[in-house]
Enzyme design. Sequence first.
Site, short mmCIF file in Angstrom:
data_model
loop_
_atom_site.label_atom_id
_atom_site.label_comp_id
_atom_site.label_asym_id
_atom_site.label_seq_id
_atom_site.Cartn_x
_atom_site.Cartn_y
_atom_site.Cartn_z
N ASP A 173 -3.79 -0.33 12.15
CA ASP A 173 -4.90 -1.20 11.81
C ASP A 173 -6.09 -0.86 12.70
O ASP A 173 -5.92 -0.35 13.81
CB ASP A 173 -4.53 -2.67 12.04
N ASP A 219 -3.90 1.08 6.80
CA ASP A 219 -3.20 -0.20 6.74
C ASP A 219 -4.25 -1.31 6.71
O ASP A 219 -5.03 -1.39 5.78
CB ASP A 219 -2.23 -0.33 7.92
N ASP A 223 -5.27 -7.29 11.61
CA ASP A 223 -4.04 -8.03 11.34
C ASP A 223 -3.64 -8.86 12.56
O ASP A 223 -3.77 -8.40 13.71
CB ASP A 223 -2.91 -7.08 10.96
N ARG A 275 -6.09 -9.20 0.44
CA ARG A 275 -5.81 -9.75 1.78
C ARG A 275 -7.10 -10.17 2.48
O ARG A 275 -7.49 -9.62 3.49
CB ARG A 275 -5.02 -8.73 2.62
#
Length: 285
Positions: A173, A219, A223, A275
């Site tokens: 990430d 990714d 996160d 997301r």
Amino acid sequence: LAGGSVTSPTKYGGNGGTVVTVSTRSELQNYAKKGNYVIYIDGMIDMTDGMLPSKASESTTALDNWIKSKSSVATSLATWKTYYAGGNTNSADESGDYKKNRQTLANAWSSLITINVASNTTIIGLTNESGVKGGCFKIGAKSNVVMRNLIIQDAYDPFPQIEKGDGFNANYDAIEISNGSKYVWIDHCTLRDTISKTDSDFDTVTLSDGAEKKYQVFDGLCDIKQASDFITVSYCKFMDHDKTQLIGHSSSYTSDKNHQTITLHNNYYLNCGQRLPMVRFATIH
């Protein structure tokens, strides 16, 4: 919730400490892992040392040469894709020599591009054009971290792994906050991709069972997982990315319950696919 049992830091906003200015990959990695530093990043630091391609489906001579020096089964990114796809199907996780050989490359790549951030650290972009490309900030089991005024782009993983029924999955990430980290503030940062803006910018690879899968080299952008608390993400731009922000480790990771206390404030999402965020166990303001 976790607020009743967690002691707040004695100093806010990082921890003061020694002020340094960095402009290279090694300098940034070195000071970030020490703690008690205020780190100014001058310019854009390329964490890949020139190996980042200009398009997600492509490679570079530098990356091909690096793979050749690290791998016993591949001499370029193209030959790696052929080798790895030829030993895997979409109906099973990677295994055997294919797993072992990917992990060898992945571990070497991680050492190159990962910025492990210690507790009591502040990282600030010196100008509005300062930050990193091709790298991943990891805040794991740490507290009292501030990141401000940074451009963080193209957290690139050239060695994504096959996961059963889910195709290729990348492992880095732009910012990963995990393992019970606390008191983290991400503010006025731009998190983005520049080498891929649509699915057509990625390569498509055929597995040994004939399944065609996107070679996913990214990714998330930011996160937050594994029982982290008191995280604020404010005035940030999220741009040109697919799996943008995941909050919560997995649907079965119940240790996130009563944690994951998070504030998302005045952020902007442009050309992001999904997301935005995706939330599992969390309490979000």
